[in-house]
Enzyme design. Structure first.
Site, PDB file in Angstrom:
ATOM      1  N   HIS A 205       0.896  -1.333  -0.003  1.00  0.00           N
ATOM      2  CA  HIS A 205       0.085  -0.177  -0.013  1.00  0.00           C
ATOM      3  C   HIS A 205       0.936   1.328  -0.128  1.00  0.00           C
ATOM      4  O   HIS A 205       0.308   2.386  -0.233  1.00  0.00           O
ATOM      5  CB  HIS A 205      -1.022   0.063   1.314  1.00  0.00           C
ATOM      6  CG  HIS A 205      -0.341   0.266   2.602  1.00  0.00           C
ATOM      7  ND1 HIS A 205       0.444  -0.398   3.096  1.00  0.00           N
ATOM      8  CD2 HIS A 205      -0.200   1.493   2.967  1.00  0.00           C
ATOM      9  CE1 HIS A 205       0.935  -0.153   4.298  1.00  0.00           C
ATOM     10  NE2 HIS A 205       0.750   1.345   4.301  1.00  0.00           N
TER      11      HIS A 205
HETATM   12  C1  UD1 Z   1      -1.636   5.829   5.796  1.00  0.00           C
HETATM   13  C2  UD1 Z   1      -0.597   6.400   6.087  1.00  0.00           C
HETATM   14  C3  UD1 Z   1       0.519   5.395   6.048  1.00  0.00           C
HETATM   15  C4  UD1 Z   1       0.167   3.995   6.653  1.00  0.00           C
HETATM   16  C5  UD1 Z   1      -1.082   3.772   6.176  1.00  0.00           C
HETATM   17  C6  UD1 Z   1      -1.810   2.504   6.679  1.00  0.00           C
HETATM   18  C7  UD1 Z   1       0.155   8.830   5.718  1.00  0.00           C
HETATM   19  C8  UD1 Z   1       1.208   9.626   4.870  1.00  0.00           C
HETATM   20  N1  UD1 Z   1       0.324   7.514   5.337  1.00  0.00           N
HETATM   21  O1  UD1 Z   1      -1.634   5.621   4.047  1.00  0.00           O
HETATM   22  O2  UD1 Z   1       1.780   5.642   6.626  1.00  0.00           O
HETATM   23  O3  UD1 Z   1       0.857   2.892   6.558  1.00  0.00           O
HETATM   24  O4  UD1 Z   1      -2.104   4.815   6.376  1.00  0.00           O
HETATM   25  O5  UD1 Z   1      -2.997   2.030   5.952  1.00  0.00           O
HETATM   26  O6  UD1 Z   1      -0.578   9.312   6.580  1.00  0.00           O
HETATM   27  N2  UD1 Z   1      -8.693   5.408   1.533  1.00  0.00           N
HETATM   28  C9  UD1 Z   1      -9.988   4.847   1.384  1.00  0.00           C
HETATM   29  N3  UD1 Z   1     -10.731   4.529   2.614  1.00  0.00           N
HETATM   30  C10 UD1 Z   1     -10.159   5.087   3.811  1.00  0.00           C
HETATM   31  C11 UD1 Z   1      -8.736   5.651   3.934  1.00  0.00           C
HETATM   32  C12 UD1 Z   1      -8.124   6.036   2.640  1.00  0.00           C
HETATM   33  O7  UD1 Z   1     -10.651   4.575   0.348  1.00  0.00           O
HETATM   34  O8  UD1 Z   1     -10.920   4.866   4.878  1.00  0.00           O
HETATM   35  C13 UD1 Z   1      -8.111   5.608   0.139  1.00  0.00           C
HETATM   36  C14 UD1 Z   1      -8.531   6.909  -0.429  1.00  0.00           C
HETATM   37  O9  UD1 Z   1      -8.516   6.899  -1.833  1.00  0.00           O
HETATM   38  C15 UD1 Z   1      -7.027   7.817  -0.245  1.00  0.00           C
HETATM   39  C16 UD1 Z   1      -6.164   6.633  -0.290  1.00  0.00           C
HETATM   40  O10 UD1 Z   1      -6.804   5.476  -0.034  1.00  0.00           O
HETATM   41  O11 UD1 Z   1      -6.754   8.775  -0.972  1.00  0.00           O
HETATM   42  C17 UD1 Z   1      -4.876   6.902   0.880  1.00  0.00           C
HETATM   43  O12 UD1 Z   1      -5.210   7.035   1.927  1.00  0.00           O
HETATM   44  P1  UD1 Z   1      -4.451   8.019   3.135  1.00  0.00           P
HETATM   45  O13 UD1 Z   1      -5.007   8.137   4.155  1.00  0.00           O
HETATM   46  O14 UD1 Z   1      -4.019   9.416   2.252  1.00  0.00           O
HETATM   47  O15 UD1 Z   1      -3.076   7.166   3.213  1.00  0.00           O
HETATM   48  P2  UD1 Z   1      -2.902   5.562   3.214  1.00  0.00           P
HETATM   49  O16 UD1 Z   1      -2.235   5.273   1.901  1.00  0.00           O
HETATM   50  O17 UD1 Z   1      -3.826   4.874   3.758  1.00  0.00           O
END
Ligand code: UD1
Length: 349
Positions: A205
Site C-alpha cells: 500500500h
Molecule cells: C496511511 C499512512 C501510512 C500508513 C497507512 C496505513 C500517511 C502519509 N500515510 O497511508 O503511513 O502505513 O495509512 O494504512 O499518513 N482510502 C479509502 N478509505 C479509507 C482511507 C483511505 O478509500 O478509509 C483511500 C483514499 O482514496 C485515499 C487513499 O486510500 O486517498 C490513501 O489514504 P491515505 O490516508 O491518504 O493514506 P494511506 O495510503 O492509507
C-alpha cells in the site's frame, strides 16, 4: 492526569488499543480524538470493535485528500478540540499525516506533546512518513521510543534528554490477541481455502510502490510468480490504482480485522509486505517476511534473519527461501510497553 490521544489511520488504532487499556487500568482520564483519515469500516471501525477500544470522544471526519489538504484540515480542526480539553499530554502515534497534524496543533497550543514510536528512521526522504516522523520528534516534548536503535537515532539528532525507551506497543497487543485467537485458525483456513504453511499473506500500500505504475506492475508480477498461493489483502490505495491485481498465484481479498490478520499470519509460510507493522508481526510470530522496499525502519527483523528486503524481481525467490534459525531475542520489548508509556507520562507531567 488527562491524556488526549489523536489517531486517524489503521496502524494507530492497533497502537491505541493497549494504551487505552493501560489508561483505564491506571485510572487516567483518556480522551480519544479520531481525525477520520481512515473512514472505511474495514480500515477503521473493525479495529475499534475487535480490539475493544472505547469509541472516539471526538470524530473530526477529515477523510482523504492531498497531503497538504488533509494535514491542513486536521490542523485547523484539532486546535479548538485541544483547547477545549486542555490535556496534560497530547499523545500522537507513529508517522501518518494525523501524527504530524496533532503534534503541530499541540505545540502551537502550548500543550505538552508525547510521540509514541519515536525515533524510527528509514533515511528515505521520498517517504511522506519519514518527514512526519522527523518533524514530530523534533516538535514533541517527550519521545517514547520502541527500541534502543530508535533511541540512538534520537540521540544523534540531539534529542536524548527527551527520550524514554518504553518498548513497542504493537508487540503488547499482538501477544494478547495471538493468545486469544489460537483456536480460530481452522475456520479461517477453510474460509480462504488454504492449508497451514502452504500460502503467503501479502499487503502492498505504500505510495512509493502503488503510485509508480511500472514498479507496481513489477511487484504484482513478482507476487504472481510465487510458487504457492498468495493472499493479497488489498488496501483501498492499491485497488484505486485500477491495476489487474489477480495475477498467477495471487488471490485478491479485502483487508482483514486485526484478530483475523494475526491468525492468518500465524498459519502462513511467509509474509510479503511493504507495511511496517506486518514486518514486526511476522517476526513476533516467527513467520519469514519479505519486505518490498529498499530499506526498513525495523532493522532488527533483518539482522535476526527473519526479514529480507526485496526488489520486485526478487520477490518470488525471497518468498520461497528456507526458514531462518530460531531466535529468542526480544528487540521489541516484553509486552508491557503501554503500561510503561502511561507511567512515563505520569512521571514527567
Ligand atoms: C496511511 C499512512 C501510512 C500508513 C497507512 C496505513 C500517511 C502519509 N500515510 O497511508 O503511513 O502505513 O495509512 O494504512 O499518513 N482510502 C479509502 N478509505 C479509507 C482511507 C483511505 O478509500 O478509509 C483511500 C483514499 O482514496 C485515499 C487513499 O486510500 O486517498 C490513501 O489514504 P491515505 O490516508 O491518504 O493514506 P494511506 O495510503 O492509507
Amino acid at each position: 492526569m488527562r491524556i488526549l490521544s489523536v489517531v486517524g489511520a489503521r496502524p494507530q488504532f492497533v497502537k491505541l488499543a493497549p494504551v487505552a487499556a493501560a489508561c483505564t487500568a491506571a485510572g487516567v482520564d483518556h480522551v480519544i480524538v479520531h481525525t477520520g483519515q481512515h473512514y472505511d469500516e474495514l480500515l477503521s471501525d473493525v479495529f475499534f470493535s475487535t480490539l475493544h477500544i472505547p469509541a472516539p470522544d471526538v470524530q473530526l471526519g477529515i477523510g482523504s485528500g492531498s497531503h497538504a489538504a488533509q494535514t491542513g484540515a486536521m490542523l485547523t480542526a484539532l486546535e479548538p478540540v485541544l483547547l477545549e480539553h486542555s490535556p496534560d499530554w497530547v499523545l500522537v502515534y507513529g508517522d501518518t499525516n494525523s501524527t504530524l497534524a496533532a503534534a503541530l496543533a499541540g505545540v502551537k497550543a502550548h500543550l505538552p506533546v508525547a510521540h509514541l514510536e519515536a525515533g524510527l528512521r528509514s533515511f528515505n526522504r521520498r517517504m511522506p512518513e519519514e518527514h512526519n516522523r522527523v518533524l514530530t520528534d523534533h516538535a514533541a516534548d517527550l519521545l517514547l521510543a520502541p527500541t534502543q536503535v530508535a533511541a540512538e537515532h534520537l540521540a544523534r539528532e540531539g534529542l536524548a534528554e527527551r527520550t524514554h525507551v518504553v518498548g513497542d506497543v504493537m508487540t503488547d497487543v499482538l501477544h494478547q490477541v495471538a493468545a486469544s485467537v489460537a483456536g480460530s485458525a481452522p475456520e479461517l483456513l477453510r474460509r480462504f481455502d488454504v492449508r497451514a504453511g502452504e500460502f503467503s499473506v501479502a499487503t502492498i500500500h505504500r505510495a512509493e510502490n502503488t503510485d509508480d505504475r511500472d514498479r507496481l506492475d513489477a511487484i504484482l508480477d513478482g507476487l504472481g510468480a510465487v510458487d504457492h498461493p498468495v493472499l493479497l489483502l488489498a488496501h483501498p490505495r492499491l485497488r484505486a490504482t485500477g491495476a489487474d491485481l489477480a495475477r498467477g498465484a495471487v488471490r485478491v481479498l479485502d483487508p482483514l480485522g486485526y484478530p483475523d490478520l494475526v491468525t492468518l499470519i500465524s498459519q502462513a509460510r511467509g509474509v510479503i509486505t511493504d507495511s511496517g507493522g506486518l514486518q514486526k508481526e511476522a517476526f513476533e510470530l516467527r513467520v519469514p517476511c519479505t519486505t518490498v522496499r529498499s530499506e526498513t525502519e525495523w532493522v532488527e527483523t533483518v539482522e535476526l534473519g527473519w526479514n529480507q528486503l526485496a526488489e520486485p524481481g526478487q520477490i518470488a525467490a525471497a518468498a520461497t527461501r528456507p526458514r531462518p534459525g530460531a531466535t529468542s531475542d526480544t528487540p521489541y520489548g516484553d509486552g508491557h510497553a503501554a503500561e510503561r508509556t502511561v507511567r512515563a507520562l505520569a512521571s514527567v507531567s
